[in-house]
Design a protein around this motif. Structure first.
Motif, PDB file in Angstrom:
ATOM      1  N   LYS A   1      42.235  37.529  25.795  1.00  0.00           N
ATOM      2  CA  LYS A   1      43.309  38.449  25.428  1.00  0.00           C
ATOM      3  C   LYS A   1      44.049  38.955  26.653  1.00  0.00           C
ATOM      4  O   LYS A   1      45.045  39.634  26.542  1.00  0.00           O
ATOM      5  CB  LYS A   1      42.737  39.617  24.639  1.00  0.00           C
ATOM      6  N   GLU A   2      43.561  38.642  27.838  1.00  0.00           N
ATOM      7  CA  GLU A   2      44.144  39.172  29.063  1.00  0.00           C
ATOM      8  C   GLU A   2      45.017  38.149  29.762  1.00  0.00           C
ATOM      9  O   GLU A   2      44.545  37.097  30.183  1.00  0.00           O
ATOM     10  CB  GLU A   2      43.035  39.642  30.001  1.00  0.00           C
ATOM     11  N   ALA A   3      46.300  38.441  29.863  1.00  0.00           N
ATOM     12  CA  ALA A   3      47.280  37.649  30.627  1.00  0.00           C
ATOM     13  C   ALA A   3      47.419  36.207  30.146  1.00  0.00           C
ATOM     14  O   ALA A   3      47.945  35.375  30.869  1.00  0.00           O
ATOM     15  CB  ALA A   3      46.952  37.682  32.114  1.00  0.00           C
ATOM     16  N   THR A   4      47.000  35.898  28.933  1.00  0.00           N
ATOM     17  CA  THR A   4      47.081  34.512  28.470  1.00  0.00           C
ATOM     18  C   THR A   4      48.533  34.030  28.407  1.00  0.00           C
ATOM     19  O   THR A   4      48.816  32.904  28.781  1.00  0.00           O
ATOM     20  CB  THR A   4      46.393  34.329  27.099  1.00  0.00           C
ATOM     21  N   GLY A   5      49.433  34.889  27.944  1.00  0.00           N
ATOM     22  CA  GLY A   5      50.846  34.506  27.883  1.00  0.00           C
ATOM     23  C   GLY A   5      51.432  34.281  29.257  1.00  0.00           C
ATOM     24  O   GLY A   5      52.205  33.348  29.484  1.00  0.00           O
ATOM     25  N   LEU A   6      51.055  35.121  30.198  1.00  0.00           N
ATOM     26  CA  LEU A   6      51.525  34.998  31.575  1.00  0.00           C
ATOM     27  C   LEU A   6      51.028  33.688  32.197  1.00  0.00           C
ATOM     28  O   LEU A   6      51.783  32.957  32.835  1.00  0.00           O
ATOM     29  CB  LEU A   6      51.031  36.202  32.386  1.00  0.00           C
ATOM     30  N   ILE A   7      49.763  33.384  31.971  1.00  0.00           N
ATOM     31  CA  ILE A   7      49.185  32.140  32.492  1.00  0.00           C
ATOM     32  C   ILE A   7      49.854  30.930  31.839  1.00  0.00           C
ATOM     33  O   ILE A   7      50.208  29.964  32.514  1.00  0.00           O
ATOM     34  CB  ILE A   7      47.654  32.112  32.292  1.00  0.00           C
ATOM     35  N   THR A   8      50.056  30.997  30.536  1.00  0.00           N
ATOM     36  CA  THR A   8      50.704  29.895  29.821  1.00  0.00           C
ATOM     37  C   THR A   8      52.085  29.615  30.392  1.00  0.00           C
ATOM     38  O   THR A   8      52.428  28.455  30.678  1.00  0.00           O
ATOM     39  CB  THR A   8      50.810  30.205  28.316  1.00  0.00           C
ATOM     40  N   ARG A   9      52.887  30.661  30.557  1.00  0.00           N
ATOM     41  CA  ARG A   9      54.235  30.460  31.110  1.00  0.00           C
ATOM     42  C   ARG A   9      54.181  29.874  32.514  1.00  0.00           C
ATOM     43  O   ARG A   9      54.961  28.979  32.855  1.00  0.00           O
ATOM     44  CB  ARG A   9      55.006  31.785  31.110  1.00  0.00           C
ATOM     45  N   ALA A  10      53.257  30.350  33.334  1.00  0.00           N
ATOM     46  CA  ALA A  10      53.158  29.859  34.716  1.00  0.00           C
ATOM     47  C   ALA A  10      52.785  28.383  34.765  1.00  0.00           C
ATOM     48  O   ALA A  10      53.414  27.604  35.487  1.00  0.00           O
ATOM     49  CB  ALA A  10      52.139  30.690  35.491  1.00  0.00           C
ATOM     50  N   ILE A  11      51.789  27.974  33.997  1.00  0.00           N
ATOM     51  CA  ILE A  11      51.349  26.577  34.103  1.00  0.00           C
ATOM     52  C   ILE A  11      52.320  25.628  33.402  1.00  0.00           C
ATOM     53  O   ILE A  11      52.428  24.473  33.797  1.00  0.00           O
ATOM     54  CB  ILE A  11      49.884  26.372  33.659  1.00  0.00           C
TER      55      ILE A  11
ATOM     56  N   ASP B   1      50.725  20.275  27.220  1.00  0.00           N
ATOM     57  CA  ASP B   1      49.790  20.478  26.112  1.00  0.00           C
ATOM     58  C   ASP B   1      48.898  21.682  26.410  1.00  0.00           C
ATOM     59  O   ASP B   1      47.775  21.553  26.887  1.00  0.00           O
ATOM     60  CB  ASP B   1      48.952  19.213  25.897  1.00  0.00           C
ATOM     61  N   VAL B   2      49.432  22.883  26.129  1.00  0.00           N
ATOM     62  CA  VAL B   2      48.727  24.132  26.412  1.00  0.00           C
ATOM     63  C   VAL B   2      48.543  24.887  25.101  1.00  0.00           C
ATOM     64  O   VAL B   2      49.507  25.143  24.379  1.00  0.00           O
ATOM     65  CB  VAL B   2      49.519  25.014  27.403  1.00  0.00           C
ATOM     66  N   THR B   3      47.301  25.231  24.789  1.00  0.00           N
ATOM     67  CA  THR B   3      46.992  26.024  23.604  1.00  0.00           C
ATOM     68  C   THR B   3      46.483  27.378  24.067  1.00  0.00           C
ATOM     69  O   THR B   3      45.591  27.462  24.903  1.00  0.00           O
ATOM     70  CB  THR B   3      45.910  25.340  22.744  1.00  0.00           C
TER      71      THR B   3
ATOM     72  N   TYR C   1      49.103  39.383  37.791  1.00  0.00           N
ATOM     73  CA  TYR C   1      49.879  38.393  38.537  1.00  0.00           C
ATOM     74  C   TYR C   1      49.038  37.697  39.605  1.00  0.00           C
ATOM     75  O   TYR C   1      49.194  36.502  39.841  1.00  0.00           O
ATOM     76  CB  TYR C   1      51.144  39.031  39.124  1.00  0.00           C
ATOM     77  N   THR C   2      48.136  38.434  40.227  1.00  0.00           N
ATOM     78  CA  THR C   2      47.226  37.822  41.205  1.00  0.00           C
ATOM     79  C   THR C   2      46.331  36.805  40.504  1.00  0.00           C
ATOM     80  O   THR C   2      46.154  35.679  40.974  1.00  0.00           O
ATOM     81  CB  THR C   2      46.384  38.898  41.909  1.00  0.00           C
ATOM     82  N   MET C   3      45.778  37.205  39.361  1.00  0.00           N
ATOM     83  CA  MET C   3      44.901  36.320  38.596  1.00  0.00           C
ATOM     84  C   MET C   3      45.652  35.070  38.140  1.00  0.00           C
ATOM     85  O   MET C   3      45.149  33.951  38.256  1.00  0.00           O
ATOM     86  CB  MET C   3      44.343  37.081  37.386  1.00  0.00           C
ATOM     87  N   THR C   4      46.869  35.237  37.658  1.00  0.00           N
ATOM     88  CA  THR C   4      47.670  34.108  37.194  1.00  0.00           C
ATOM     89  C   THR C   4      47.951  33.118  38.318  1.00  0.00           C
ATOM     90  O   THR C   4      47.816  31.900  38.134  1.00  0.00           O
ATOM     91  CB  THR C   4      48.992  34.616  36.575  1.00  0.00           C
ATOM     92  N   ALA C   5      48.330  33.633  39.471  1.00  0.00           N
ATOM     93  CA  ALA C   5      48.609  32.752  40.612  1.00  0.00           C
ATOM     94  C   ALA C   5      47.363  31.972  41.020  1.00  0.00           C
ATOM     95  O   ALA C   5      47.428  30.765  41.280  1.00  0.00           O
ATOM     96  CB  ALA C   5      49.138  33.572  41.787  1.00  0.00           C
ATOM     97  N   MET C   6      46.223  32.651  41.046  1.00  0.00           N
ATOM     98  CA  MET C   6      44.976  31.985  41.424  1.00  0.00           C
ATOM     99  C   MET C   6      44.598  30.891  40.417  1.00  0.00           C
ATOM    100  O   MET C   6      44.201  29.792  40.798  1.00  0.00           O
ATOM    101  CB  MET C   6      43.852  33.017  41.548  1.00  0.00           C
ATOM    102  N   VAL C   7      44.716  31.217  39.133  1.00  0.00           N
ATOM    103  CA  VAL C   7      44.372  30.252  38.084  1.00  0.00           C
ATOM    104  C   VAL C   7      45.285  29.025  38.174  1.00  0.00           C
ATOM    105  O   VAL C   7      44.814  27.889  38.101  1.00  0.00           O
ATOM    106  CB  VAL C   7      44.466  30.911  36.689  1.00  0.00           C
ATOM    107  N   ALA C   8      46.581  29.255  38.333  1.00  0.00           N
ATOM    108  CA  ALA C   8      47.525  28.140  38.405  1.00  0.00           C
ATOM    109  C   ALA C   8      47.205  27.228  39.591  1.00  0.00           C
ATOM    110  O   ALA C   8      47.193  25.997  39.463  1.00  0.00           O
ATOM    111  CB  ALA C   8      48.954  28.668  38.497  1.00  0.00           C
ATOM    112  N   HIS C   9      46.938  27.819  40.739  1.00  0.00           N
ATOM    113  CA  HIS C   9      46.615  27.040  41.936  1.00  0.00           C
ATOM    114  C   HIS C   9      45.325  26.242  41.722  1.00  0.00           C
ATOM    115  O   HIS C   9      45.258  25.043  42.040  1.00  0.00           O
ATOM    116  CB  HIS C   9      46.480  27.974  43.138  1.00  0.00           C
TER     117      HIS C   9
END
Length: 192
Positions: free
Chosen positions: A25-35, A42-44, A157-165
């Motif tokens: 439930k945390e930052a899933t939309g932000l992560i989805t948009r970033a990746i 194919d992102v669910t 935003y820090t978490m999203t950047a780390m996950v994407a990388h």
């Protein structure tokens, strides 16, 4: 190997065909948009923990121990790696759980129900034990993990950047740290 826009054509093709599931439930939309901007098609995205999709890699932002345990156990049995992401408010932590049929410490019976607190305590203790410089911000992070204004700005935003990388590195086949090792990042040490 032809390079276009910083990524090779082969890597872009791998990214485009990799099926990613983002659970929590945390930052899933932000992560989805970033990746998706990086080429993952194919992102669910789901907050459901009982109807888990087939995929090549999972990103888990679960904060509840039982839900996180369900996710990791399911994908462990399916042979799928799980990127676990933790929002520490003024920073973030990410670790990759390989499908080896063992559960990380933040999911064991003695751990707190809140996986973020468990992982924060673990990384803080690890950093102090090994005298890792520049990780003293973890002491301050405890007061920020429950501060919505900080968590939804700096931490997300820090978490999203780390996950994407880390997702790109994993798909590329680069060697990445796996649990019990982890990645930490903050702006706290860069601010005077």
């Amino acid at each position: 190997m032809e390079i276009l826009g910083g990524l090779s054509t082969d890597l872009k093709d791998k990214i485009a065909t990799t099926k990613v599931v983002i659970i929590g439930k945390e930052a899933t939309g932000l992560i989805t948009r970033a990746i998706r901007r990086m080429g993952f098609i194919d992102v669910t995205e789901t907050s459901e923990f009982l109807n888990l999709s087939k995929c090549d890699i999972v990103i888990c932002t679960c904060t509840d121990k039982e839900n996180c345990r369900t996710v990791i156990t399911h994908y462990n049995n399916a042979g799928v790696p799980v990127i676990c992401a933790f929002n520490f408010g003024i920073g973030a932590c990410v670790t990759v759980v390989k499908p080896d049929n063992s559960l990380p410490h933040f999911l064991d019976d003695k751990a707190e129900n809140n996986t973020i607190k468990s992982m924060l305590e673990y990384t803080n203790g690890y950093s102090k034990f090994w005298h890792i410089p520049h990780n003293n911000w973890l002491d301050e992070a405890m007061k920020y993990i429950c501060t919505p204004e900080v968590r939804t700005s700096i931490g997300e935003y820090t978490m999203t950047a780390m996950v994407a990388h880390l997702l790109i590195a994993t798909v590329a086949g680069n060697k990445v740290k796996t649990y019990p090792k982890f990645y930490l990042s903050t702006i706290a040490n860069d601010v005077d």
